[in-house]
Scaffold this active site. Structure first.
Site, PDB file in Angstrom:
ATOM      1  N   ARG A 148     -35.272  89.749 -56.582  1.00 43.69           N
ATOM      2  CA  ARG A 148     -34.501  88.645 -55.979  1.00 43.69           C
ATOM      3  C   ARG A 148     -33.006  88.933 -55.960  1.00 43.69           C
ATOM      4  O   ARG A 148     -32.196  88.007 -56.071  1.00 43.69           O
ATOM      5  CB  ARG A 148     -34.742  87.327 -56.711  1.00 43.69           C
ATOM      6  CG  ARG A 148     -36.131  86.767 -56.592  1.00 43.69           C
ATOM      7  CD  ARG A 148     -36.300  86.009 -55.286  1.00 43.69           C
ATOM      8  NE  ARG A 148     -37.652  85.530 -55.141  1.00 43.69           N
ATOM      9  CZ  ARG A 148     -38.038  84.280 -55.391  1.00 43.69           C
ATOM     10  NH1 ARG A 148     -37.170  83.389 -55.772  1.00 43.69           N
ATOM     11  NH2 ARG A 148     -39.275  83.938 -55.221  1.00 43.69           N
ATOM     12  N   ARG A 151     -29.528  83.219 -54.139  1.00 42.68           N
ATOM     13  CA  ARG A 151     -28.596  82.109 -54.327  1.00 42.68           C
ATOM     14  C   ARG A 151     -27.511  82.304 -55.380  1.00 42.68           C
ATOM     15  O   ARG A 151     -26.583  81.517 -55.439  1.00 42.68           O
ATOM     16  CB  ARG A 151     -29.389  80.826 -54.637  1.00 42.68           C
ATOM     17  CG  ARG A 151     -30.067  80.273 -53.391  1.00 42.68           C
ATOM     18  CD  ARG A 151     -31.139  79.287 -53.762  1.00 42.68           C
ATOM     19  NE  ARG A 151     -32.196  79.983 -54.499  1.00 42.68           N
ATOM     20  CZ  ARG A 151     -33.301  79.405 -54.958  1.00 42.68           C
ATOM     21  NH1 ARG A 151     -33.484  78.117 -54.793  1.00 42.68           N
ATOM     22  NH2 ARG A 151     -34.211  80.104 -55.588  1.00 42.68           N
ATOM     23  N   ARG A 192     -26.878  80.233 -46.065  1.00 40.99           N
ATOM     24  CA  ARG A 192     -27.910  79.192 -46.166  1.00 40.99           C
ATOM     25  C   ARG A 192     -27.417  77.813 -45.733  1.00 40.99           C
ATOM     26  O   ARG A 192     -28.214  76.925 -45.481  1.00 40.99           O
ATOM     27  CB  ARG A 192     -28.493  79.149 -47.578  1.00 40.99           C
ATOM     28  CG  ARG A 192     -29.463  80.266 -47.884  1.00 40.99           C
ATOM     29  CD  ARG A 192     -30.855  80.009 -47.282  1.00 40.99           C
ATOM     30  NE  ARG A 192     -31.592  79.086 -48.123  1.00 40.99           N
ATOM     31  CZ  ARG A 192     -31.879  77.832 -47.807  1.00 40.99           C
ATOM     32  NH1 ARG A 192     -31.498  77.328 -46.649  1.00 40.99           N
ATOM     33  NH2 ARG A 192     -32.548  77.072 -48.635  1.00 40.99           N
ATOM     34  N   ASP A 244     -40.273  87.176 -47.533  1.00 41.64           N
ATOM     35  CA  ASP A 244     -40.968  86.433 -48.582  1.00 41.64           C
ATOM     36  C   ASP A 244     -42.447  86.800 -48.570  1.00 41.64           C
ATOM     37  O   ASP A 244     -43.007  87.090 -47.511  1.00 41.64           O
ATOM     38  CB  ASP A 244     -40.801  84.922 -48.397  1.00 41.64           C
ATOM     39  CG  ASP A 244     -41.160  84.183 -49.679  1.00 41.64           C
ATOM     40  OD1 ASP A 244     -40.268  84.023 -50.528  1.00 41.64           O
ATOM     41  OD2 ASP A 244     -42.343  83.813 -49.845  1.00 41.64           O
ATOM     42  N   TYR A 261     -51.208  80.061 -53.898  1.00 46.68           N
ATOM     43  CA  TYR A 261     -50.391  79.158 -53.061  1.00 46.68           C
ATOM     44  C   TYR A 261     -51.245  78.457 -52.014  1.00 46.68           C
ATOM     45  O   TYR A 261     -51.093  77.262 -51.759  1.00 46.68           O
ATOM     46  CB  TYR A 261     -49.243  79.918 -52.377  1.00 46.68           C
ATOM     47  CG  TYR A 261     -48.101  80.174 -53.327  1.00 46.68           C
ATOM     48  CD1 TYR A 261     -47.262  79.138 -53.722  1.00 46.68           C
ATOM     49  CD2 TYR A 261     -47.881  81.430 -53.868  1.00 46.68           C
ATOM     50  CE1 TYR A 261     -46.231  79.346 -54.624  1.00 46.68           C
ATOM     51  CE2 TYR A 261     -46.858  81.658 -54.768  1.00 46.68           C
ATOM     52  CZ  TYR A 261     -46.029  80.607 -55.146  1.00 46.68           C
ATOM     53  OH  TYR A 261     -45.026  80.817 -56.041  1.00 46.68           O
TER      54      TYR A 261
HETATM   55  O1  CP3 Z   1     -36.200  90.288 -54.193  1.00 44.65           O
HETATM   56  C1  CP3 Z   1     -35.547  90.087 -53.155  1.00 44.65           C
HETATM   57  O2  CP3 Z   1     -34.307  90.000 -53.148  1.00 44.65           O
HETATM   58  C2  CP3 Z   1     -36.264  90.073 -51.823  1.00 44.65           C
HETATM   59  C3  CP3 Z   1     -36.610  88.827 -51.295  1.00 44.65           C
HETATM   60  C4  CP3 Z   1     -37.730  88.019 -51.899  1.00 44.65           C
HETATM   61  C5  CP3 Z   1     -37.785  86.617 -51.796  1.00 44.65           C
HETATM   62  N1  CP3 Z   1     -38.983  86.199 -52.278  1.00 44.65           N
HETATM   63  C6  CP3 Z   1     -36.729  85.780 -51.223  1.00 44.65           C
HETATM   64  C7  CP3 Z   1     -36.702  84.344 -51.545  1.00 44.65           C
HETATM   65  C8  CP3 Z   1     -38.911  88.440 -52.527  1.00 44.65           C
HETATM   66  C9  CP3 Z   1     -39.352  89.815 -52.942  1.00 44.65           C
HETATM   67  C10 CP3 Z   1     -39.687  87.271 -52.745  1.00 44.65           C
HETATM   68  C11 CP3 Z   1     -41.024  87.317 -53.345  1.00 44.65           C
HETATM   69  C12 CP3 Z   1     -41.677  86.049 -53.690  1.00 44.65           C
HETATM   70  N2  CP3 Z   1     -41.686  84.886 -53.000  1.00 44.65           N
HETATM   71  C13 CP3 Z   1     -42.531  85.890 -54.792  1.00 44.65           C
HETATM   72  C14 CP3 Z   1     -42.909  86.985 -55.751  1.00 44.65           C
HETATM   73  C15 CP3 Z   1     -41.812  87.279 -56.701  1.00 44.65           C
HETATM   74  C16 CP3 Z   1     -41.572  86.244 -57.716  1.00 44.65           C
HETATM   75  O3  CP3 Z   1     -40.420  85.779 -57.786  1.00 44.65           O
HETATM   76  O4  CP3 Z   1     -42.516  85.944 -58.438  1.00 44.65           O
HETATM   77  C17 CP3 Z   1     -42.996  84.577 -54.791  1.00 44.65           C
HETATM   78  C18 CP3 Z   1     -43.921  83.941 -55.821  1.00 44.65           C
HETATM   79  C19 CP3 Z   1     -42.463  83.949 -53.636  1.00 44.65           C
HETATM   80  C20 CP3 Z   1     -42.715  82.574 -53.160  1.00 44.65           C
HETATM   81  C21 CP3 Z   1     -41.473  81.784 -53.128  1.00 44.65           C
HETATM   82  N3  CP3 Z   1     -40.450  81.961 -52.234  1.00 44.65           N
HETATM   83  C22 CP3 Z   1     -41.136  80.709 -53.979  1.00 44.65           C
HETATM   84  C23 CP3 Z   1     -41.988  80.195 -55.132  1.00 44.65           C
HETATM   85  C24 CP3 Z   1     -39.886  80.242 -53.553  1.00 44.65           C
HETATM   86  C25 CP3 Z   1     -39.151  79.041 -54.037  1.00 44.65           C
HETATM   87  C26 CP3 Z   1     -38.681  79.194 -55.410  1.00 44.65           C
HETATM   88  C27 CP3 Z   1     -37.241  79.509 -55.415  1.00 44.65           C
HETATM   89  O5  CP3 Z   1     -36.841  80.472 -56.086  1.00 44.65           O
HETATM   90  O6  CP3 Z   1     -36.523  78.742 -54.773  1.00 44.65           O
HETATM   91  C28 CP3 Z   1     -39.460  81.078 -52.490  1.00 44.65           C
HETATM   92  C29 CP3 Z   1     -38.174  80.977 -51.759  1.00 44.65           C
HETATM   93  C30 CP3 Z   1     -37.323  82.205 -51.764  1.00 44.65           C
HETATM   94  N4  CP3 Z   1     -37.761  83.467 -51.507  1.00 44.65           N
HETATM   95  C31 CP3 Z   1     -35.915  82.249 -51.980  1.00 44.65           C
HETATM   96  C32 CP3 Z   1     -35.525  83.591 -51.825  1.00 44.65           C
HETATM   97  C33 CP3 Z   1     -34.128  84.153 -51.898  1.00 44.65           C
HETATM   98  C34 CP3 Z   1     -35.012  81.060 -52.210  1.00 44.65           C
HETATM   99  C35 CP3 Z   1     -34.738  80.536 -50.845  1.00 44.65           C
HETATM  100  C36 CP3 Z   1     -33.518  79.695 -50.703  1.00 44.65           C
HETATM  101  O7  CP3 Z   1     -33.610  78.487 -50.910  1.00 44.65           O
HETATM  102  O8  CP3 Z   1     -32.475  80.242 -50.300  1.00 44.65           O
END
Ligand code: CP3
Length: 340
Positions: A23, A27, A36, A71, A146
């Site tokens: 990640r 943010r 965003r 994602d 999910y």
């Molecule tokens: O790592 C990186 O920088 C690459 C981008 C990336 C995102 N999600 C961007 C994201 C990667 C590799 C993921 C993987 C992901 N997504 C996983 C597996 C990794 C982990 O963290 O366990 C999972 C379970 C998801 C599903 C997901 N996407 C969730 C549960 C959420 C919401 C939770 C949160 O952190 O807000 C997301 C949204 C998400 N994916 C964000 C980002 C940067 C936040 C989005 C935002 O509001 O800007």
């Protein structure tokens, strides 16, 4: 090209330990928050020029690899399960999977047609990057959780009930997800990804016996096949202390270790024929900078300079993380691990 990340994945000697952070684009960075304000998370993912920009944002802190901004849930939409990221709630699947009929409605995809925007972002990135690019996908269990839970969950009771009560339908669902993920990872490698990571973030919810019975064949179907491409394949999960042997059997040239697993024990159990990635607790980055550096130093000490360690967090970076600590830890890892 800075290739110490790829060398470490192949367990070759490196000038210093490579670092990236899960990640890493997100943010905790003001530049990301500014984008965003203008675009939703899904708009960023679906617009290759924006995904390019966000992927590049954190690299100024000195990471040795870029991870594509996307994602793990993106393939669900073309499979027939649309979702959104609701404010403060995380992902929401519009019609969660609850029956055999729901599973049968999920279909195979043409990757270029359904996820071409991801491949296009990779192609754009490959023209700009001076570090390797990591592509990725979600693993079948994590994606299925999910789909069935409809969003985030703490106990995964609906998903596990489905798995226990309807093992045949579960198997069809996992098989369908595994095939989409397998093709998606191949397509990302074709587009230029230098390595790929399979995120099985929530698989730690299962016992080793359940993993073997309900999950392992599907993960192996993906990993054994994608490994044939010769690019590093990182197999990641959290809460997996009790699963390292069964994950190892399922495959992966690099195995992710979370912060609960002591690195020397984790590495011994996944075996010296694999590289390991990890494993700083992401929450240490919220504490004093000196403590984060000390903990990072401990991990380097435990890795003992053995070829095949990629420094990372044990899970994604939190939005509250100070940028200065991220920068300090990356610099610290590079300086402390430098081999002469
Ligand atoms: O790592 C990186 O920088 C690459 C981008 C990336 C995102 N999600 C961007 C994201 C990667 C590799 C993921 C993987 C992901 N997504 C996983 C597996 C990794 C982990 O963290 O366990 C999972 C379970 C998801 C599903 C997901 N996407 C969730 C549960 C959420 C919401 C939770 C949160 O952190 O807000 C997301 C949204 C998400 N994916 C964000 C980002 C940067 C936040 C989005 C935002 O509001 O800007």
């Amino acid at each position: 090209m800075n290739d110490r990340f790829l060398k470490a994945c192949r367990r070759e000697p490196v000038d210093c330990t490579p670092v990236w952070m899960m990640r890493q684009a997100g943010r905790y960075m003001a530049e990301y928050r500014a984008l965003r304000e203008k675009y939703t998370m899904l708009e960023l993912c679906r617009t290759p020029e924006l995904a390019l920009e966000v992927t590049l944002q954190p690299l100024k802190y000195g990471m040795d690899a870029a991870i594509l901004f996307a994602d793990i849930l993106l393939p669900l939409e073309p499979m027939g399960a649309p979702f959104e990221f609701a404010k403060g709630e995380g992902p929401v699947i519009h019609s969660p999977v609850a029956s055999k009929a729901d599973v049968e409605k999920l279909h195979d995809i043409d990757v270029e047609e359904g996820l071409g925007y991801v491949l296009q972002a990779i192609r754009l990135l490959k023209k700009e990057l001076k570090v390797p690019l990591i592509g990725f996908a979600g693993a079948p269990f994590t994606l299925a959780s999910y789909l069935i839970e409809g969003g985030k969950s703490s106990q995964f009771a609906k998903a596990k009930r489905f798995m226990y009560a309807e093992p045949e339908t579960w198997n069809v669902l996992m098989g369908r997800l595994a095939e989409v993920v397998r093709k998606f990872l191949h397509a990302q490698i074709d587009a230029g990804a230098d390595a790929v990571q399979l995120f099985d973030s929530w698989v730690g919810q299962l016992s080793a016996d359940d993993y073997r019975q309900y999950v392992q064949p599907h993960v192996a179907h993906i990993l054994k096949d994608v490994e044939k491409r010769g690019v590093p394949v990182i197999h990641f999960g959290t809460g997996t202390y009790h699963l390292l042997e069964v994950q190892r059997e399922a495959g992966g040239t690099v195995i992710g270790l979370d912060w609960r697993t002591p690195l020397p024990e984790g590495w011994a159990r996944v075996g010296s024929d694999r590289a390991v990635q990890g494993n700083l607790d992401p929450i240490t980055l919220l504490g004093p900078r000196e403590l984060a550096e000390k903990r990072a130093g401990r991990i380097l000490e435990q890795a003992g300079g053995k070829p095949g360690h990629i420094f990372n967090l044990g899970h994604g970076i939190l939005p509250e993380t100070p940028v200065a600590t991220v920068e300090a830890v990356i610099d610290y890892v590079h300086r402390t691990s430098a081999r002469s």
